[in-house]
Design a protein around this motif. Sequence first.
Motif, PDB file in Angstrom:
ATOM      1  N   CYS A  20     -28.312 -30.550 -26.774  1.00  0.00           N
ATOM      2  CA  CYS A  20     -27.341 -29.451 -26.723  1.00  0.00           C
ATOM      3  C   CYS A  20     -26.660 -29.351 -25.363  1.00  0.00           C
ATOM      4  O   CYS A  20     -26.132 -28.290 -25.007  1.00  0.00           O
ATOM      5  CB  CYS A  20     -28.028 -28.125 -27.044  1.00  0.00           C
ATOM      6  N   ARG A  21     -26.667 -30.436 -24.600  1.00  0.00           N
ATOM      7  CA  ARG A  21     -26.031 -30.456 -23.271  1.00  0.00           C
ATOM      8  C   ARG A  21     -24.959 -31.542 -23.232  1.00  0.00           C
ATOM      9  O   ARG A  21     -25.114 -32.616 -23.822  1.00  0.00           O
ATOM     10  CB  ARG A  21     -27.058 -30.764 -22.175  1.00  0.00           C
ATOM     11  N   ASP A  32     -23.896 -26.595 -24.698  1.00  0.00           N
ATOM     12  CA  ASP A  32     -22.916 -26.725 -25.779  1.00  0.00           C
ATOM     13  C   ASP A  32     -23.318 -25.860 -26.968  1.00  0.00           C
ATOM     14  O   ASP A  32     -24.200 -26.221 -27.739  1.00  0.00           O
ATOM     15  CB  ASP A  32     -22.817 -28.196 -26.201  1.00  0.00           C
ATOM     16  N   LEU A  33     -22.651 -24.735 -27.113  1.00  0.00           N
ATOM     17  CA  LEU A  33     -22.863 -23.853 -28.256  1.00  0.00           C
ATOM     18  C   LEU A  33     -21.724 -23.984 -29.265  1.00  0.00           C
ATOM     19  O   LEU A  33     -21.533 -23.093 -30.095  1.00  0.00           O
ATOM     20  CB  LEU A  33     -22.989 -22.394 -27.793  1.00  0.00           C
ATOM     21  N   GLY A  35     -20.703 -27.576 -30.332  1.00  0.00           N
ATOM     22  CA  GLY A  35     -20.926 -28.834 -31.039  1.00  0.00           C
ATOM     23  C   GLY A  35     -19.659 -29.565 -31.422  1.00  0.00           C
ATOM     24  O   GLY A  35     -19.619 -30.259 -32.437  1.00  0.00           O
ATOM     25  N   GLY A  43     -27.464 -33.240 -32.513  1.00  0.00           N
ATOM     26  CA  GLY A  43     -27.486 -33.291 -31.049  1.00  0.00           C
ATOM     27  C   GLY A  43     -26.753 -34.513 -30.529  1.00  0.00           C
ATOM     28  O   GLY A  43     -26.632 -35.533 -31.212  1.00  0.00           O
ATOM     29  N   PRO A 357     -23.542 -24.350 -32.606  1.00  0.00           N
ATOM     30  CA  PRO A 357     -24.271 -25.326 -31.791  1.00  0.00           C
ATOM     31  C   PRO A 357     -24.908 -26.421 -32.633  1.00  0.00           C
ATOM     32  O   PRO A 357     -25.035 -26.281 -33.862  1.00  0.00           O
ATOM     33  CB  PRO A 357     -25.359 -24.463 -31.135  1.00  0.00           C
ATOM     34  N   PRO A 358     -25.334 -27.514 -32.010  1.00  0.00           N
ATOM     35  CA  PRO A 358     -26.150 -28.493 -32.730  1.00  0.00           C
ATOM     36  C   PRO A 358     -27.350 -27.810 -33.369  1.00  0.00           C
ATOM     37  O   PRO A 358     -27.883 -26.830 -32.848  1.00  0.00           O
ATOM     38  CB  PRO A 358     -26.568 -29.465 -31.630  1.00  0.00           C
ATOM     39  N   LEU A 361     -30.808 -26.698 -31.577  1.00  0.00           N
ATOM     40  CA  LEU A 361     -30.875 -25.663 -30.549  1.00  0.00           C
ATOM     41  C   LEU A 361     -32.287 -25.084 -30.467  1.00  0.00           C
ATOM     42  O   LEU A 361     -32.901 -24.766 -31.484  1.00  0.00           O
ATOM     43  CB  LEU A 361     -29.887 -24.546 -30.876  1.00  0.00           C
ATOM     44  N   GLU A 365     -32.937 -22.490 -25.113  1.00  0.00           N
ATOM     45  CA  GLU A 365     -31.488 -22.627 -24.961  1.00  0.00           C
ATOM     46  C   GLU A 365     -30.761 -21.395 -25.491  1.00  0.00           C
ATOM     47  O   GLU A 365     -29.740 -20.978 -24.928  1.00  0.00           O
ATOM     48  CB  GLU A 365     -31.017 -23.894 -25.675  1.00  0.00           C
ATOM     49  N   TRP A 369     -28.342 -19.017 -23.293  1.00  0.00           N
ATOM     50  CA  TRP A 369     -26.982 -18.666 -23.706  1.00  0.00           C
ATOM     51  C   TRP A 369     -26.747 -17.161 -23.593  1.00  0.00           C
ATOM     52  O   TRP A 369     -25.691 -16.717 -23.143  1.00  0.00           O
ATOM     53  CB  TRP A 369     -26.741 -19.147 -25.131  1.00  0.00           C
TER      54      TRP A 369
END
Length: 378
Positions: A20-21, A32-33, A35, A43, A357-358, A361, A365, A369
């Motif tokens: 998720c980065r 990364d929220l 995707g 991911g 997000p992926p 998550l 994370e 967020w």
Amino acid sequence: MKLYDVYPLFGVNIVSGKGCRVYDDAGTEYLDLYGGHAVISIGHSHPHYVEAVSRQLGKIGFYSNSVVNTLQRELAERLGAISGYPDYQLFLVNSGAEANENSLKLASFTTGRSRILAAEKAFHGRTSLAVEATDNPKIIAPVNANHHVSFLPIDDIEAWERELAKGDVCACIIECIQGVGGIRMITPSFAQRLEAACRRHGTVLICDEIQCGYGRSGRFFAHQWLGIRPQLITVAKGIANGFPMSAVLISPEFKPVYGQLGTTFGGNHLACAAALAVLDVIESEHLVENADTMGHYLLQRLNELRQTEPHITDVRGRGLMIGIELDVPQKEVRQRLVYDEHCFVGCSGTHTLRLLPPLCLSRAEADEWIQHLTRALR
């Protein structure tokens, strides 16, 4: 030559990602929220996915659909089993708009009718018929405005039943959770009555699962929360974790007619290898279940934040598809999230943040967020 400028861009050059980065060319890390518009399902740069796609590319990446491709057959069997639709047929194409375009054509071929019902605030794509079924006059060119589509209020079943009773509707197309429309969900009672009305009037029910499907809602398909079984289901985005691919799941009551549908690149070897790797990871890492668990957790945390943060006026969604309604322009908040907090999120309209997000998550994370959002709002 320069690029044709169609999007307002953040001044960030993303060059790599993990889970998720994502990371820019200066080495800055971003949570990364979003995707990449709900595309990254398992991911970024998942090792199994990277290995599977690389291995396939070392064999053959593409050949014509005029020969047997056993990867297509394997994907159809695997997708049918995991989704709960083992008796359906699979038509593989390249993008969400193309999947919707072909589903609408198939409905029209089958019924012999030309009228379509879609929901207000719907978004179904940018190709000719898909864009006509999108409730946004700004992106419908004169050549696409052919008056095939009537837009009706979401959940006003009486309005839909009145139109269906006219007997000239080939298809009703719905998103069970509207994405671009602001994370708006239809109710089970509406969905079930619409399905029954479609059956009664010989109209095809299409569920557009391009954004809300593939595990994002906490079930494989969002319509499975509603107790319906549409005749056509369209998928894209998360199907291949970033490789261009989409599909139409087609009820067994439809019989193929050679020449009606076709594709050059759809279902190529590389795309199928990517899609199979996605199913491997979804199953082995229980990502549909994680989307459900983390969705409940995020909604709980956001509703708690709403009690102390006056700028949040509503929180809605299901699974890892969440909308946060603000009383300030979302553009300003997104700017702060990207440049100050190093987070990516999406948006709907002028006041809604959209989280996609992926599906991997984690709770840590999600907590991170919430801290980023709190600072961005204050």
